[in-house]
Write a protein that holds these residues in place. Sequence first.
Motif, short mmCIF file in Angstrom:
data_model
loop_
_atom_site.label_atom_id
_atom_site.label_comp_id
_atom_site.label_asym_id
_atom_site.label_seq_id
_atom_site.Cartn_x
_atom_site.Cartn_y
_atom_site.Cartn_z
N ALA A 182 0.83 -1.21 0.00
CA ALA A 182 0.00 0.00 0.00
C ALA A 182 0.86 1.25 0.00
O ALA A 182 0.55 2.23 -0.69
N GLY A 183 1.95 1.22 0.74
CA GLY A 183 2.85 2.37 0.75
C GLY A 183 3.47 2.62 -0.61
O GLY A 183 3.59 3.75 -1.05
N MET A 184 3.88 1.56 -1.28
CA MET A 184 4.45 1.72 -2.61
C MET A 184 3.40 2.27 -3.57
O MET A 184 3.68 3.15 -4.36
N THR A 185 2.20 1.77 -3.46
CA THR A 185 1.13 2.21 -4.35
C THR A 185 0.80 3.68 -4.11
O THR A 185 0.63 4.43 -5.06
N ASP A 186 0.76 4.10 -2.86
CA ASP A 186 0.49 5.50 -2.54
C ASP A 186 1.56 6.41 -3.11
O ASP A 186 1.27 7.46 -3.68
N GLN A 187 2.81 6.02 -2.98
CA GLN A 187 3.91 6.82 -3.50
C GLN A 187 3.83 6.91 -5.02
O GLN A 187 4.03 7.98 -5.60
N PHE A 188 3.56 5.80 -5.66
CA PHE A 188 3.45 5.78 -7.11
C PHE A 188 2.30 6.68 -7.57
O PHE A 188 2.46 7.49 -8.48
N ALA A 189 1.15 6.56 -6.92
CA ALA A 189 -0.01 7.37 -7.28
C ALA A 189 0.29 8.86 -7.09
O ALA A 189 -0.08 9.69 -7.92
N SER A 190 0.95 9.19 -6.02
CA SER A 190 1.30 10.58 -5.76
C SER A 190 2.24 11.13 -6.83
O SER A 190 2.05 12.25 -7.33
N ARG A 191 3.26 10.36 -7.19
CA ARG A 191 4.19 10.80 -8.24
C ARG A 191 3.48 10.97 -9.57
O ARG A 191 3.71 11.93 -10.30
N GLU A 192 2.61 10.02 -9.90
CA GLU A 192 1.89 10.11 -11.17
C GLU A 192 0.96 11.32 -11.20
O GLU A 192 0.86 12.01 -12.21
N TYR A 193 0.27 11.58 -10.10
CA TYR A 193 -0.62 12.73 -10.03
C TYR A 193 0.18 14.01 -10.26
O TYR A 193 -0.20 14.86 -11.06
N ARG A 194 1.31 14.13 -9.56
CA ARG A 194 2.15 15.33 -9.74
C ARG A 194 2.67 15.44 -11.17
O ARG A 194 2.70 16.51 -11.75
#
Length: 53
Positions: A34-46
């Motif tokens: 979940a932590g990896m997914t959150d980081q990935f989603a945040s980077r993609e959003y930015r």
Amino acid sequence: MSVRLRLSLVTRTGIEEKLRNDSNFIRIVCDHIAGMTDQFASREYRRLYLPDY
């Protein structure tokens, strides 16, 4: 020790079956994913919506 190394040791030592039924281990793995997914989603959003960030 890295997670990958620890998981390879788990497979070789034969305790893989015990870990499949260990709720604490399962929770740790889920939290890690979940932590990896959150980081990935945040980077993609930015990257997509805040290109100057």
